[in-house]
Design a protein around this motif. Sequence first.
Motif, short mmCIF file in Angstrom:
data_model
loop_
_atom_site.label_atom_id
_atom_site.label_comp_id
_atom_site.label_asym_id
_atom_site.label_seq_id
_atom_site.Cartn_x
_atom_site.Cartn_y
_atom_site.Cartn_z
N ASN A 56 0.82 -1.21 0.00
CA ASN A 56 0.00 0.00 0.00
C ASN A 56 0.85 1.26 0.00
O ASN A 56 0.48 2.26 -0.60
N ALA A 57 1.99 1.21 0.66
CA ALA A 57 2.89 2.38 0.69
C ALA A 57 3.46 2.68 -0.69
O ALA A 57 3.61 3.85 -1.05
N ILE A 58 3.75 1.66 -1.48
CA ILE A 58 4.33 1.93 -2.80
C ILE A 58 3.28 2.20 -3.86
O ILE A 58 3.52 2.97 -4.78
N ARG A 59 2.14 1.59 -3.75
CA ARG A 59 1.16 1.72 -4.85
C ARG A 59 0.61 3.13 -4.97
O ARG A 59 0.17 3.53 -6.03
N SER A 116 6.10 9.01 -6.92
CA SER A 116 7.51 9.25 -7.25
C SER A 116 8.20 7.98 -7.76
O SER A 116 9.30 8.05 -8.28
N LEU A 117 7.54 6.83 -7.61
CA LEU A 117 8.11 5.57 -8.10
C LEU A 117 7.56 5.26 -9.49
O LEU A 117 6.36 5.41 -9.74
N SER A 118 8.43 4.79 -10.37
CA SER A 118 7.99 4.39 -11.71
C SER A 118 7.21 3.08 -11.61
O SER A 118 7.34 2.34 -10.63
#
Length: 79
Positions: A49-52, A56-58
């Motif tokens: 959930n933190a990355i989705r 800023s993340l490709s």
Amino acid sequence: MMEEVWESLQAYYGFLAGRRIVDTADFKSLQETIRKTKEEFLDKMEQYNAIRHNDSLSEKRKEQIRQKLFGDDHCWPHF
């Protein structure tokens, strides 16, 4: 939400085990598997959930992280 899913699975399979449709030992094994893997799964879901939602993340980097967290289990296009 995941707590409700696990409770529902246990209620359903408990119902089936009570009617001898599912072997009691298999039902107990399911309960043990849920107990043993619950914390690990919840930790992975929090990381996911933190990355989705991180713009800023490709997408490529997000996919790498999903692969690391879930292996090939996250890639089920038919669901």
